[in-house]
Enzyme design. Structure first.
Site, PDB file in Angstrom:
ATOM      1  CG  HIS A  16      -0.455  -0.159   2.471  1.00 47.70           C
ATOM      2  ND1 HIS A  16       0.560   0.543   3.080  1.00 47.70           N
ATOM      3  CD2 HIS A  16      -0.275  -1.361   3.206  1.00 47.70           C
ATOM      4  CE1 HIS A  16       0.972   0.072   4.212  1.00 47.70           C
ATOM      5  NE2 HIS A  16       0.570  -1.163   4.374  1.00 47.70           N
ATOM      6  N   GLY A  29       1.882   2.995   2.349  1.00 48.60           N
ATOM      7  CA  GLY A  29       2.845   3.228   3.191  1.00 48.60           C
ATOM      8  C   GLY A  29       4.238   2.579   3.036  1.00 48.60           C
ATOM      9  CG  HIS A  30       4.231  -1.529   2.070  1.00 48.10           C
ATOM     10  ND1 HIS A  30       3.006  -2.007   2.155  1.00 48.10           N
ATOM     11  CD2 HIS A  30       4.812  -2.212   3.129  1.00 48.10           C
ATOM     12  CE1 HIS A  30       2.554  -2.983   2.900  1.00 48.10           C
ATOM     13  NE2 HIS A  30       3.793  -3.363   3.821  1.00 48.10           N
ATOM     14  CG  ASP A  67       5.146  -2.724  11.905  1.00 48.98           C
ATOM     15  OD1 ASP A  67       4.264  -3.203  12.290  1.00 48.98           O
ATOM     16  OD2 ASP A  67       5.163  -2.152  10.766  1.00 48.98           O
ATOM     17  CD  GLN A 126       9.173  -5.317  12.048  1.00 47.69           C
ATOM     18  OE1 GLN A 126       8.060  -6.144  12.185  1.00 47.69           O
ATOM     19  NE2 GLN A 126       8.996  -4.605  10.880  1.00 47.69           N
ATOM     20  CB  SER A 148      -1.191  -5.749   4.472  1.00 48.66           C
ATOM     21  OG  SER A 148       0.080  -5.208   4.075  1.00 48.66           O
ATOM     22  NE  ARG A 149      -2.211  -8.917  10.525  1.00 49.78           N
ATOM     23  CZ  ARG A 149      -0.831  -9.307  10.887  1.00 49.78           C
ATOM     24  NH1 ARG A 149      -0.293  -7.960  10.729  1.00 49.78           N
ATOM     25  NH2 ARG A 149      -0.399 -10.176  10.796  1.00 49.78           N
TER      26      ARG A 149
HETATM   27  P1  AMP Z   1       5.147  -5.476   6.342  1.00 51.30           P
HETATM   28  O1  AMP Z   1       4.963  -5.640   4.835  1.00 51.30           O
HETATM   29  O2  AMP Z   1       3.851  -5.076   7.132  1.00 51.30           O
HETATM   30  O3  AMP Z   1       5.798  -6.150   7.296  1.00 51.30           O
HETATM   31  O4  AMP Z   1       5.600  -3.879   6.384  1.00 51.30           O
HETATM   32  C1  AMP Z   1       6.873  -3.602   5.736  1.00 51.30           C
HETATM   33  C2  AMP Z   1       7.360  -2.261   5.972  1.00 51.30           C
HETATM   34  O5  AMP Z   1       6.632  -1.247   5.728  1.00 51.30           O
HETATM   35  C3  AMP Z   1       7.665  -2.335   7.620  1.00 51.30           C
HETATM   36  O6  AMP Z   1       8.919  -1.549   7.872  1.00 51.30           O
HETATM   37  C4  AMP Z   1       6.767  -1.446   8.166  1.00 51.30           C
HETATM   38  O7  AMP Z   1       6.770  -0.662   9.327  1.00 51.30           O
HETATM   39  C5  AMP Z   1       6.213  -0.575   6.893  1.00 51.30           C
HETATM   40  N1  AMP Z   1       4.994   0.057   6.911  1.00 51.30           N
HETATM   41  C6  AMP Z   1       3.715  -0.783   7.030  1.00 51.30           C
HETATM   42  N2  AMP Z   1       2.575   0.045   7.244  1.00 51.30           N
HETATM   43  C7  AMP Z   1       3.161   1.269   6.936  1.00 51.30           C
HETATM   44  C8  AMP Z   1       2.548   2.463   7.098  1.00 51.30           C
HETATM   45  N3  AMP Z   1       1.329   2.828   7.100  1.00 51.30           N
HETATM   46  N4  AMP Z   1       3.560   3.728   7.023  1.00 51.30           N
HETATM   47  C9  AMP Z   1       4.904   3.471   6.827  1.00 51.30           C
HETATM   48  N5  AMP Z   1       5.201   2.481   6.774  1.00 51.30           N
HETATM   49  C10 AMP Z   1       4.743   1.352   6.836  1.00 51.30           C
END
Ligand code: AMP
Length: 288
Positions: free
Chosen positions: A34, A36-37, A152, A155, A188-189
């Site tokens: 999305h 964010g990524h 996160d 994390q 993603s959730r």
């Molecule tokens: P994930 O695919 O959920 O493991 O996330 C991959 C990376 O994207 C991690 O470093 C997350 O913290 C970051 N991330 C997830 N959601 C967001 C968001 N809304 N804004 C910025 N970074 C994000």
């Protein structure tokens, strides 16, 4: 965009780039991308010569097998988004390409208790799984910079700790949280939420902001209790935790004048989905 499925092909390509003196920015993800990524990819593009993204739904960080099974997988859409964002290389390994010695956490990590609180208390071994896979990915990609989301935050702290304690030669960059229009942190959730729950979930960010506005005037335990009650009053919303903590180590804060930065951090469960969010308060905004 080049796409690799095996670590040997990827490593050969990255070796060539390093020989040419190019810097590599790395964005590890679990896909279902999305905005964010994509903001992480954009940050990396601004400061590195080449951007590598990985998409790997890591089985060792899921405690609940049904959560792993339900995790959204949208590879074709992800590839289109990454191409549009100008990502240079995508690594999409199969589970066997990462775990040739079996899908278990086989390394002991000591994070000084950072991994057993908050998310760690309801998901034992979750962070060991995250640390294991990120360490493996860093050994494969050997990036100059690792881009992680503030969303996160626990994390992020744990991975920074891992990099320091294992003396890994990579710099971490924390990127801000991207939000939906109503303030809900993108995830993603979120796709698994009904329209109504997704709309109501805007309360999480509103409550974080309200808590932040009270930080200099209201006792911390009162801020936390009021925030929890205000989220829990919505039907089908249950706060797992809502805490004001020291942002350096996620320890409770007795006196806000004693800490540099604060973090207000929460996890809320709604419609069977766990939503994480947080707000950082820099020391400049804490009046003593
Ligand atoms: P994930 O695919 O959920 O493991 O996330 C991959 C990376 O994207 C991690 O470093 C997350 O913290 C970051 N991330 C997830 N959601 C967001 C968001 N809304 N804004 C910025 N970074 C994000």
């Amino acid at each position: 965009m080049l796409i690799f499925k095996t670590r040997t092909d990827l490593m050969a390509q990255l070796y060539m780039l390093r020989l040419k003196g190019q810097t590599i920015g790395f964005v590890p993800t679990m896909g279902a991308l999305h905005t964010g990524h994509i903001s992480l990819i954009e940050s990396a593009k601004k400061s590195d010569d080449k951007v590598v993204c990985s998409i790997f739904v890591n089985p060792t960080q899921f405690n609940d097998p049904s959560d792993l099974k339900k995790y959204p997988r949208t590879l074709n859409k992800d590839i289109a988004m990454l191409k549009k964002a100008g990502c240079d290389i995508l690594f999409v390994p199969e589970v066997e390409a990462i775990y040739d010695e079996g899908v278990i956490v086989n390394e002991y990590f000591d994070f000084n208790g950072l991994d057993s609180k908050l998310e760690g208390s309801s998901r034992p071994s979750h962070f060991a799984g995250v640390a294991q896979v990120v360490k493996l990915l860093l050994e494969i990609v050997e990036p100059h910079k690792l881009y992680l989301g503030q969303k996160d935050y626990q994390q992020y702290l744990i991975l920074s700790n891992l990099i320091k304690s294992h003396n890994l030669q990579v710099m971490t960059v924390m990127c801000p949280i991207m939000r939906e229009e109503n303030g809900l942190a993108m995830s993603s959730r979120n796709e698994r939420l009904s329209e109504e729950l997704r709309k109501n979930a805007g309360i999480i960010y509103l409550t974080l902001k309200k808590a932040a506005s009270q930080i200099n005037y209201v006792p911390i335990d009162e801020i936390e209790t009021t925030a929890i009650a205000s989220i829990n009053q919505l039907p089908d919303f249950k706060v797992d935790y809502f805490k004001v903590l020291d942002a350096e180590n996620l320890e409770p804060v007795n006196q806000i004048s004693n800490v540099n930065n604060l973090i207000i951090i929460t996890s809320v469960i709604t419609g069977g989905v766990r939503l994480l969010d947080n707000l950082l308060i820099k020391s400049d905004d804490i009046s003593l």
